[in-house]
Design an enzyme around this catalytic site. Structure first.
Site, PDB file in Angstrom:
ATOM      1  NE  ARG A  86      23.943   6.250  55.985  1.00 15.89           N
ATOM      2  CZ  ARG A  86      24.713   7.185  56.495  1.00 15.89           C
ATOM      3  NH1 ARG A  86      25.660   6.870  57.363  1.00 15.89           N
ATOM      4  NH2 ARG A  86      24.579   8.442  56.140  1.00 15.89           N
ATOM      5  CE1 TYR A 225      13.797   3.594  57.829  1.00 19.41           C
ATOM      6  CE2 TYR A 225      15.881   4.369  56.961  1.00 19.41           C
ATOM      7  CZ  TYR A 225      14.514   4.458  57.037  1.00 19.41           C
ATOM      8  OH  TYR A 225      13.850   5.408  56.302  1.00 19.41           O
ATOM      9  CE  LYS A 234      25.438   5.102  50.913  1.00 17.87           C
ATOM     10  NZ  LYS A 234      24.152   5.567  51.101  1.00 17.87           N
ATOM     11  CG  HIS A 254      27.967   8.452  49.183  1.00 17.88           C
ATOM     12  ND1 HIS A 254      27.724   9.317  50.225  1.00 17.88           N
ATOM     13  CD2 HIS A 254      26.760   7.918  48.863  1.00 17.88           C
ATOM     14  CE1 HIS A 254      26.436   9.304  50.526  1.00 17.88           C
ATOM     15  NE2 HIS A 254      25.824   8.478  49.717  1.00 17.88           N
ATOM     16  CB  SER A 276      23.554  10.929  53.623  1.00 17.14           C
ATOM     17  OG  SER A 276      24.499   9.885  53.559  1.00 17.14           O
ATOM     18  CB  CYS A 278      23.890  16.716  50.159  1.00 16.68           C
ATOM     19  SG  CYS A 278      24.097  17.003  51.928  1.00 16.68           S
ATOM     20  CB  THR A 281      17.981  10.906  44.525  1.00 14.32           C
ATOM     21  OG1 THR A 281      18.629   9.929  45.337  1.00 14.32           O
ATOM     22  CG2 THR A 281      16.836  10.254  43.768  1.00 14.32           C
ATOM     23  CG  ASN A 282      16.196  15.950  44.172  1.00 12.07           C
ATOM     24  OD1 ASN A 282      15.125  16.327  43.738  1.00 12.07           O
ATOM     25  ND2 ASN A 282      16.321  15.340  45.336  1.00 12.07           N
ATOM     26  CG  ASP A 301      23.473   6.237  47.545  1.00 17.64           C
ATOM     27  OD1 ASP A 301      23.475   7.410  47.972  1.00 17.64           O
ATOM     28  OD2 ASP A 301      23.695   5.256  48.274  1.00 17.64           O
ATOM     29  CG  ASN A 391      16.762   8.860  56.592  1.00 15.45           C
ATOM     30  OD1 ASN A 391      17.118   9.227  55.464  1.00 15.45           O
ATOM     31  ND2 ASN A 391      17.209   7.733  57.140  1.00 15.45           N
ATOM     32  NE  ARG A 393      16.987   7.572  52.980  1.00 14.54           N
ATOM     33  CZ  ARG A 393      18.051   8.099  52.396  1.00 14.54           C
ATOM     34  NH1 ARG A 393      18.340   7.801  51.153  1.00 14.54           N
ATOM     35  NH2 ARG A 393      18.841   8.934  53.039  1.00 14.54           N
ATOM     36  NE  ARG A 424      21.386  19.448  52.938  1.00 11.95           N
ATOM     37  CZ  ARG A 424      20.184  19.641  52.415  1.00 11.95           C
ATOM     38  NH1 ARG A 424      19.523  20.753  52.673  1.00 11.95           N
ATOM     39  NH2 ARG A 424      19.639  18.728  51.638  1.00 11.95           N
TER      40      ARG A 424
HETATM   41  P1  GTP Z   1      21.059   9.942  50.037  1.00 18.52           P
HETATM   42  O1  GTP Z   1      20.114   8.993  49.410  1.00 18.52           O
HETATM   43  O2  GTP Z   1      20.886  10.071  51.514  1.00 18.52           O
HETATM   44  O3  GTP Z   1      22.489   9.656  49.705  1.00 18.52           O
HETATM   45  O4  GTP Z   1      20.655  11.434  49.543  1.00 18.52           O
HETATM   46  P2  GTP Z   1      20.848  12.223  48.156  1.00 18.52           P
HETATM   47  O5  GTP Z   1      22.212  12.830  48.105  1.00 18.52           O
HETATM   48  O6  GTP Z   1      20.448  11.383  47.016  1.00 18.52           O
HETATM   49  O7  GTP Z   1      19.832  13.451  48.333  1.00 18.52           O
HETATM   50  P3  GTP Z   1      18.444  13.747  47.583  1.00 18.52           P
HETATM   51  O8  GTP Z   1      18.609  14.011  46.112  1.00 18.52           O
HETATM   52  O9  GTP Z   1      17.473  12.721  47.962  1.00 18.52           O
HETATM   53  O10 GTP Z   1      18.057  15.137  48.247  1.00 18.52           O
HETATM   54  C1  GTP Z   1      17.935  15.311  49.644  1.00 18.52           C
HETATM   55  C2  GTP Z   1      17.143  16.561  49.927  1.00 18.52           C
HETATM   56  O11 GTP Z   1      17.776  17.700  49.342  1.00 18.52           O
HETATM   57  C3  GTP Z   1      15.729  16.508  49.371  1.00 18.52           C
HETATM   58  O12 GTP Z   1      14.827  17.007  50.318  1.00 18.52           O
HETATM   59  C4  GTP Z   1      15.796  17.410  48.161  1.00 18.52           C
HETATM   60  O13 GTP Z   1      14.565  18.027  47.887  1.00 18.52           O
HETATM   61  C5  GTP Z   1      16.871  18.419  48.538  1.00 18.52           C
HETATM   62  N1  GTP Z   1      17.563  18.932  47.331  1.00 18.52           N
HETATM   63  C6  GTP Z   1      18.079  18.185  46.326  1.00 18.52           C
HETATM   64  N2  GTP Z   1      18.594  18.972  45.342  1.00 18.52           N
HETATM   65  C7  GTP Z   1      18.411  20.248  45.758  1.00 18.52           C
HETATM   66  C8  GTP Z   1      18.733  21.532  45.178  1.00 18.52           C
HETATM   67  O14 GTP Z   1      19.289  21.649  44.086  1.00 18.52           O
HETATM   68  N3  GTP Z   1      18.389  22.633  45.917  1.00 18.52           N
HETATM   69  C9  GTP Z   1      17.778  22.526  47.142  1.00 18.52           C
HETATM   70  N4  GTP Z   1      17.473  23.656  47.778  1.00 18.52           N
HETATM   71  N5  GTP Z   1      17.435  21.335  47.696  1.00 18.52           N
HETATM   72  C10 GTP Z   1      17.755  20.223  47.026  1.00 18.52           C
HETATM   73  C1  SPV Z   2      22.719   7.549  52.741  1.00 18.37           C
HETATM   74  O1  SPV Z   2      22.528   7.747  53.948  1.00 18.37           O
HETATM   75  O2  SPV Z   2      23.674   8.059  52.121  1.00 18.37           O
HETATM   76  C2  SPV Z   2      21.776   6.700  51.984  1.00 18.37           C
HETATM   77  C3  SPV Z   2      20.748   5.985  52.725  1.00 18.37           C
HETATM   78  O3  SPV Z   2      21.900   6.596  50.780  1.00 18.37           O
HETATM   79  S1  SPV Z   2      21.322   4.513  53.431  1.00 18.37           S
HETATM   80  O4  SPV Z   2      21.110   3.430  52.481  1.00 18.37           O
HETATM   81  O5  SPV Z   2      20.516   4.276  54.643  1.00 18.37           O
HETATM   82  O6  SPV Z   2      22.716   4.616  53.739  1.00 18.37           O
HETATM   83 MN    MN Z   3      23.625   7.890  50.010  1.00 15.43          MN
END
Ligand code: GTP
Ligand code: SPV
Ligand code: MN
Length: 610
Positions: A86, A225, A234, A254, A276, A278, A281-282, A301, A391, A393, A424
């Site tokens: 972004r 992208y 977004k 978000h 983002s 942080c 998804t996990n 998200d 980044n 995806r 974070r």
């Molecule tokens: P966007 O799609 O950008 O909004 O991201 P998101 O908030 O969904 O983040 P995502 O779950 O994809 O995690 C981003 C990064 O953080 C990845 O590399 C994960 O492995 C890492 N991560 C997620 N959860 C944890 C956690 O509990 N501990 C640590 N150390 N890293 C984590």
């Molecule tokens: C973010 O950056 O928070 C995302 C990826 O979820 S994007 O769709 O590019 O905004």
């Molecule tokens: Mn996001």
């Protein structure tokens, strides 16, 4: 019906096509006249159409098929190396009044911006097909759903939209005026001269991601992208929707959305706002390490929250797919994501293996031999650098997620029991705490800071205030937005129970720079504490920042009592500094800062000094 019209001047509906309201026809006609595409494709969201788009993209060299024995119906795209995230510096909120965009957004006068965009867009689709993509955010017909139409000259974007949102012709039957849908215009800004050979990833160095909140309109120029180009995500579901939400009394956030079930089979729905990359998804796909606990996925998200008929806050996920961060996703950290990526997925900017599969950092400890990196070059680990872009995806449909909660299609949404804010932070911020009440929780959300990630351009690791994880996504003055959150509390207080508010930080590091908290499935220990708090089963310790766990279940973890103490430690001096920074940030809103936030700031200051 998927219709391609070869002659763009013939825009009256073809026989057999659905009735498309004049307001849509007129809008598309004007865009065709301006951008001069070679042909128009009215999308219907069908599997045949997806197959057609895929074929076009493979022929064009944008998509590379993966080995179908390893990952059926899956493809890799490699973007231009300059178009990987972004572009916040090129993202604008063009409200009539600059003050309505607020100090955290780039602003431009709407008429000047329209003028600029019209000039850029003139002839910008030459040699290309204009795709008209009708979509619903949320289950069509749900009181919480909203409709939109995206016009794009990128087949890659159209195909991603097929996965990310509900693309359906049923939208045409429900659009009856200019008022109930959002206009999304997207061009990669790369017109083709006659006989010019196309590149795999057309885009333009000049980029504009512009939002016209009063006109319910989005114009995106120059990027293909992610959030720059998939406009329902977004641009619509957060920036424009946040404005609608303020006007109509709901929230566009978000946030991930999950259903958590305890060993006693009691279920609670939670939303969590993290910036983002942080951990949303996990968290959304968490496999709890604690026996008997279950987390089911509703969204990863974006969540739309509104008071339901019962007066309680309810939430839906407006999206239909995941656009998730690849690096760090592995069988140990997120096995659910690894499983759902078995096939029918688009990967963008990951590395590929000699066998024709995908790889990224964190998928396995060692990079396999013979990798091709995200730019398409042979990868040499000895030279350092990333095989996959940080980044990079994946795009995949919600229905492929094995932990999807059955309520994901519920048009009424689910009742929200808890709201979590996070960021974070390698220091200072404790693992978990609970807000004293709604207003204090809103203050916590308003003052969250986080280290920047690769999800947007900018310095990775730099701490910035990211209130509600919405800094890049709030479509209006963030001071007014904080006020809207306080107002929502007042509304919900009258009608029903308020959700409880928590704050978390999975990312505190030790002196050696290692994460102290194991994270991922072990985060279920924090969920257990939250559920115990919701059920009134555990007491907590008062701190100037809120309620800290008196005890946390760390049985079986390789975590010492001293480390836990570090994780939950609140250092008054560090927090004096933190509060000063927060106060400086909040002061940028001037008279638009709600009194309720100033009051919480003052109260925290007093508590820190006691
Ligand atoms: P966007 O799609 O950008 O909004 O991201 P998101 O908030 O969904 O983040 P995502 O779950 O994809 O995690 C981003 C990064 O953080 C990845 O590399 C994960 O492995 C890492 N991560 C997620 N959860 C944890 C956690 O509990 N501990 C640590 N150390 N890293 C984590
Ligand atoms: C973010 O950056 O928070 C995302 C990826 O979820 S994007 O769709 O590019 O905004
Ligand atoms: Mn996001």
């Amino acid at each position: 019906m998927s219709i391609t019209q070869k002659n763009p001047t013939l825009l009256s509906p073809l026989s057999g096509s659905p009735i498309i309201h004049d307001c849509v026809q007129d809008w598309v006609n004007a865009l065709v006249e301006l951008m001069e595409p070679d042909s128009i494709h009215w999308c219907d969201g069908s599997a045949e159409e997806a197959a057609h788009l895929t074929r076009v993209l493979v022929e064009q060299g944008t998509l590379h098929p993966l080995n179908p024995d390893l990952r059926p119906n899956s493809y890799v795209a490699r973007s231009e190396p300059s178009d990987v995230a972004r572009v916040e510096a090129r993202t604008y909120i063009c409200s009539r009044e600059e003050a309505d965009a607020g100090p955290t957004n780039n602003w431009e006068d709407p008429e000047l911006m329209r003028e600029k965009l019209r000039e850029l867009a003139r002839g910008s689709m030459a040699g290309r097909t204009l795709y008209v993509v009708p979509f619903s955010l949320g289950p069509l017909g749900s009181p919480l759903a909203r409709m939109g139409v995206q016009v794009t000259d990128s087949a890659y974007v159209a195909l991603n939209l097929h996965i990310m949102v509900r693309v359906t012709e049923e939208v045409w039957g429900r659009i009856d005026s200019g008022a109930n849908w959002v206009k999304c215009v997207h061009t990669v800004g790369a017109p083709l001269a006659p006989h010019q050979v196309d590149v795999a990833w057309p885009c333009n160095d000049t980029k504009y991601i512009s939002h016209f909140p009063e006109g319910r309109e989005i114009w995106s120029y120059g990027s293909a992208y992610g959030g720059n180009a998939l406009l329902p995500k977004k641009a619509f579901a957060l920036r424009i929707a946040s404005v609608l939400a303020k006007e109509e009394g709901w929230l566009a956030e978000h946030m991930l959305l999950v259903k958590v079930t305890s060993p006693e089979q009691k279920s609670y729905n939670m939303v969590a706002a993290f910036p983002s990359a942080c951990g949303k998804t996990n968290f959304a796909m968490m496999q709890p390490s604690l026996p008997g606990w279950k987390v089911e996925t509703l969204g990863d998200d974006i969540a739309w929250l509104a008071p339901g008929k019962d007066g309680r806050l309810r939430a839906i996920n407006p999206e239909a797919g995941f656009f998730g961060v690849a690096p760090g996703t592995g069988p140990g950290t997120n096995p659910v994501a690894m499983d759902m990526l078995w096939g029918n997925a688009i990967f963008t900017n990951v590395a590929t293996t000699a066998e024709g599969d995908v790889w990224w950092e964190g998928q396995s400890p060692e990079a396999p031999e013979g990798l091709t990196d995200w730019k398409g070059d042979p990868f040499n680990p000895a030279l350092g650098g990333h095989a996959a872009h940080p980044n990079s995806r994946f795009t995949v449909g919600l229905e492929q997620c094995s932990t999807l909660a059955p309520e994901w299609m519920d048009p009424e949404g689910v009742v929200v029991d808890a709201i979590i804010f996070g960021g974070r932070r390698s220091s200072t911020v404790p693992l978990v705490l609970e807000a004293r009440d709604w207003n204090h929780g809103v203050f916590l959300g308003a003052t969250i800071a986080s280290e920047q990630t690769a999800a947007a351009e900018g310095e990775v690791g730099k701490v910035r205030r990211d209130p509600f994880a919405m800094l890049p996504f709030c479509g209006y003055n963030m001071g007014d937005y904080m006020g809207h959150w306080l107002d929502m509390g007042n509304t919900l207080r009258k009608t029903g129970r308020l959700p409880r508010i928590f704050q978390v930080n999975w990312f505190r590091k030790d002196d050696a720079g290692r994460f102290i908290w194991p994270g991922f499935g072990e985060n279920s220990r924090v969920l257990e504490w939250m559920v115990n708090r919701l059920e009134g089963r555990v007491s907590a310790t008062a701190s100037p920042l809120g309620w800290l766990p008196t005890a946390l279940n760390i049985d079986g973890l390789a975590l010492s009592a001293e480390e836990l103490e570090v994780l939950l430690h609140v250092d008054p001096l560090e927090h004096e500094r933190e509060l000063k920074e927060a106060a400086t940030f909040l002061s940028t809103f001037g008279s638009r800062l709600p009194a309720g936030i100033s009051a919480e700031l003052e109260s925290t200051r007093v508590r820190l000094r006691q």
